[in-house]
Write a protein that holds these residues in place. Structure first.
Motif, PDB file in Angstrom:
ATOM      1  N   ALA A  74       0.829  -1.208   0.000  1.00 36.62           N
ATOM      2  CA  ALA A  74       0.000   0.000   0.000  1.00 36.62           C
ATOM      3  C   ALA A  74       0.862   1.255   0.000  1.00 36.62           C
ATOM      4  N   LEU A  75       2.018   1.197   0.657  1.00 34.70           N
ATOM      5  CA  LEU A  75       2.913   2.356   0.660  1.00 34.70           C
ATOM      6  C   LEU A  75       3.365   2.705  -0.751  1.00 34.70           C
ATOM      7  N   TYR A  76       3.553   1.681  -1.578  1.00 31.20           N
ATOM      8  CA  TYR A  76       4.007   1.933  -2.944  1.00 31.20           C
ATOM      9  C   TYR A  76       2.933   2.620  -3.781  1.00 31.20           C
ATOM     10  N   PHE A  77       1.680   2.131  -3.698  1.00 31.77           N
ATOM     11  CA  PHE A  77       0.684   2.765  -4.565  1.00 31.77           C
ATOM     12  C   PHE A  77       0.103   4.045  -3.965  1.00 31.77           C
ATOM     13  N   CYS A  78       0.416   4.315  -2.698  1.00 29.80           N
ATOM     14  CA  CYS A  78      -0.008   5.581  -2.096  1.00 29.80           C
ATOM     15  C   CYS A  78       1.118   6.611  -2.046  1.00 29.80           C
ATOM     16  N   HIS A  79       2.311   6.213  -2.507  1.00 29.13           N
ATOM     17  CA  HIS A  79       3.460   7.112  -2.420  1.00 29.13           C
ATOM     18  C   HIS A  79       3.306   8.248  -3.420  1.00 29.13           C
ATOM     19  N   ASP A  80       3.274   9.457  -2.913  1.00 29.34           N
ATOM     20  CA  ASP A  80       2.985  10.617  -3.755  1.00 29.34           C
ATOM     21  C   ASP A  80       4.148  11.003  -4.655  1.00 29.34           C
ATOM     22  N   THR A  81       5.315  10.371  -4.470  1.00 32.24           N
ATOM     23  CA  THR A  81       6.436  10.646  -5.363  1.00 32.24           C
ATOM     24  C   THR A  81       6.057  10.274  -6.790  1.00 32.24           C
ATOM     25  N   TYR A  82       5.264   9.191  -6.901  1.00 31.99           N
ATOM     26  CA  TYR A  82       4.787   8.762  -8.211  1.00 31.99           C
ATOM     27  C   TYR A  82       3.421   9.394  -8.458  1.00 31.99           C
ATOM     28  N   SER A  83       3.377  10.728  -8.386  1.00 34.92           N
ATOM     29  CA  SER A  83       2.105  11.433  -8.493  1.00 34.92           C
ATOM     30  C   SER A  83       1.456  11.146  -9.838  1.00 34.92           C
ATOM     31  N   GLY A  84       0.142  11.093  -9.819  1.00 33.11           N
ATOM     32  CA  GLY A  84      -0.585  10.745 -11.026  1.00 33.11           C
ATOM     33  C   GLY A  84      -0.791   9.245 -11.101  1.00 33.11           C
ATOM     34  N   TYR A  85      -1.605   8.831 -12.052  1.00 28.69           N
ATOM     35  CA  TYR A  85      -1.927   7.413 -12.206  1.00 28.69           C
ATOM     36  C   TYR A  85      -1.079   6.810 -13.320  1.00 28.69           C
ATOM     37  N   ASN A  86      -0.576   5.605 -13.089  1.00 31.59           N
ATOM     38  CA  ASN A  86       0.137   4.877 -14.132  1.00 31.59           C
ATOM     39  C   ASN A  86      -0.102   3.389 -13.916  1.00 31.59           C
ATOM     40  N   PRO A  87       0.066   2.564 -14.957  1.00 29.93           N
ATOM     41  CA  PRO A  87      -0.297   1.146 -14.869  1.00 29.93           C
ATOM     42  C   PRO A  87       0.399   0.358 -13.767  1.00 29.93           C
ATOM     43  N   THR A  88       1.587   0.791 -13.326  1.00 29.32           N
ATOM     44  CA  THR A  88       2.277   0.042 -12.272  1.00 29.32           C
ATOM     45  C   THR A  88       1.493   0.060 -10.959  1.00 29.32           C
ATOM     46  N   LEU A  89       0.630   1.050 -10.776  1.00 28.28           N
ATOM     47  CA  LEU A  89      -0.175   1.110  -9.556  1.00 28.28           C
ATOM     48  C   LEU A  89      -1.095  -0.099  -9.447  1.00 28.28           C
ATOM     49  N   ILE A  90      -1.610  -0.570 -10.592  1.00 28.78           N
ATOM     50  CA  ILE A  90      -2.478  -1.747 -10.599  1.00 28.78           C
ATOM     51  C   ILE A  90      -1.738  -2.953 -10.029  1.00 28.78           C
ATOM     52  N   VAL A  91      -0.469  -3.099 -10.406  1.00 19.35           N
ATOM     53  CA  VAL A  91       0.332  -4.229  -9.930  1.00 19.35           C
ATOM     54  C   VAL A  91       0.481  -4.178  -8.415  1.00 19.35           C
ATOM     55  N   TRP A  92       0.765  -2.997  -7.873  1.00 19.29           N
ATOM     56  CA  TRP A  92       0.942  -2.868  -6.425  1.00 19.29           C
ATOM     57  C   TRP A  92      -0.374  -3.068  -5.673  1.00 19.29           C
ATOM     58  N   ILE A  93      -1.472  -2.606  -6.249  1.00 19.01           N
ATOM     59  CA  ILE A  93      -2.773  -2.789  -5.597  1.00 19.01           C
ATOM     60  C   ILE A  93      -3.136  -4.268  -5.544  1.00 19.01           C
ATOM     61  N   ILE A  94      -2.896  -4.985  -6.641  1.00 18.26           N
ATOM     62  CA  ILE A  94      -3.185  -6.420  -6.655  1.00 18.26           C
ATOM     63  C   ILE A  94      -2.241  -7.168  -5.717  1.00 18.26           C
ATOM     64  N   GLN A  95      -0.989  -6.735  -5.651  1.00 22.39           N
ATOM     65  CA  GLN A  95      -0.050  -7.332  -4.697  1.00 22.39           C
ATOM     66  C   GLN A  95      -0.581  -7.180  -3.275  1.00 22.39           C
ATOM     67  N   ALA A  96      -1.110  -6.003  -2.959  1.00 23.50           N
ATOM     68  CA  ALA A  96      -1.661  -5.763  -1.622  1.00 23.50           C
ATOM     69  C   ALA A  96      -2.877  -6.653  -1.365  1.00 23.50           C
ATOM     70  N   LEU A  97      -3.768  -6.756  -2.340  1.00 23.46           N
ATOM     71  CA  LEU A  97      -4.971  -7.581  -2.185  1.00 23.46           C
ATOM     72  C   LEU A  97      -4.621  -9.054  -1.994  1.00 23.46           C
ATOM     73  N   GLU A  98      -3.750  -9.571  -2.848  1.00 27.69           N
ATOM     74  CA  GLU A  98      -3.411 -10.992  -2.777  1.00 27.69           C
ATOM     75  C   GLU A  98      -2.635 -11.312  -1.503  1.00 27.69           C
ATOM     76  N   SER A  99      -1.831 -10.374  -1.033  1.00 25.26           N
ATOM     77  CA  SER A  99      -1.123 -10.579   0.230  1.00 25.26           C
ATOM     78  C   SER A  99      -2.103 -10.602   1.392  1.00 25.26           C
ATOM     79  N   PHE A 100      -2.987  -9.620   1.428  1.00 29.24           N
ATOM     80  CA  PHE A 100      -3.958  -9.537   2.526  1.00 29.24           C
ATOM     81  C   PHE A 100      -4.801 -10.808   2.600  1.00 29.24           C
TER      82      PHE A 100
END
Length: 207
Positions: A74-100
């Motif tokens: 969650a820290l990766y897809f909420c990190h504001d350094t990568y401001s804006g939306y890009n496809p890598t966010l989907i990967v981190w969100i799914i990583q968070a879901l599958e881990s949880f």
């Protein structure tokens, strides 16, 4: 609301975390779109801090269990350094879901994830709509990681205003907000229950 945190090291102030609050702001809208599912709550920060402290994450660098993997992702897809939306966010969100939800590579991933999400968050009044969105979410991830997705040139949307660019960005935003809302609701339920981990068991009973 964004969250900024810094640490002081050797008499220098070093910025450590800069988190965006955009997903929290969008979560209630996403929930409303699906008939109030998943439920998004307002939880006093005191209880959130107490729950997080109970996990004893401390200053760990490497996640050691599913909950830590979900939180670190969650820290990766909420990190504001990568401001804006890009496809890598989907990967981190799914990583968070599958881990949880404790999804392993040996599982029938989408089916197992859906079953566990509905067990943890409860059934939705719009199952077809939610199932379709989860499928769309995974299809997007699959196209991205396997090289099948059309990729926008970096920064190209800053100079052009075309319908296809808007459609591309709106779809990505919609999917990111949906996935992040699932994570937020899932973690909120843990905080309210005072639970540190969640496990799923498949059983069969003959009578």
């Amino acid at each position: 609301m964004n969250i900024r945190s810094s640490i002081e090291l050797n008499d220098r102030s070093i910025e450590e975390i800069n988190l965006t609050g955009v997903y929290f702001e969008c979560a209630t809208t996403v929930s409303h779109k699906f008939g109030g599912w998943p439920e998004i709550r307002i939880i006093p920060i005191k209880y959130v801090v107490e729950w997080y402290d109970s996990l004893k994450v401390g200053l760990k660098i490497k996640a050691e269990n599913n909950m830590e993997r979900a939180l670190f992702s969650a820290l990766y897809f909420c990190h504001d350094t990568y401001s804006g939306y890009n496809p890598t966010l989907i990967v981190w969100i799914i990583q968070a879901l599958e881990s949880f939800y404790g999804i392993s590579s040996n599982d029938s991933i989408i089916k197992a994830l859906k079953n566990r999400i509905f067990l943890h968050l409860g059934q939705t009044s719009q199952p077809k709509k939610v199932n379709k969105k989860i499928n769309e979410f995974y299809d997007y991830r699959s196209k991205f990681v396997h090289g099948d997705m059309e990729i926008m040139r970096l920064g190209g949307d800053k100079f052009l205003r075309e319908d296809y660019i808007d459609d591309y960005n709106l779809k990505l935003i919609d999917l990111c907000d949906f996935g992040a809302t699932l994570i937020i609701s899932s973690i909120q339920k843990m905080i309210i229950a005072g639970a540190k981990s969640v496990g799923f068991n498949e059983t069969i009973n003959y009578k």
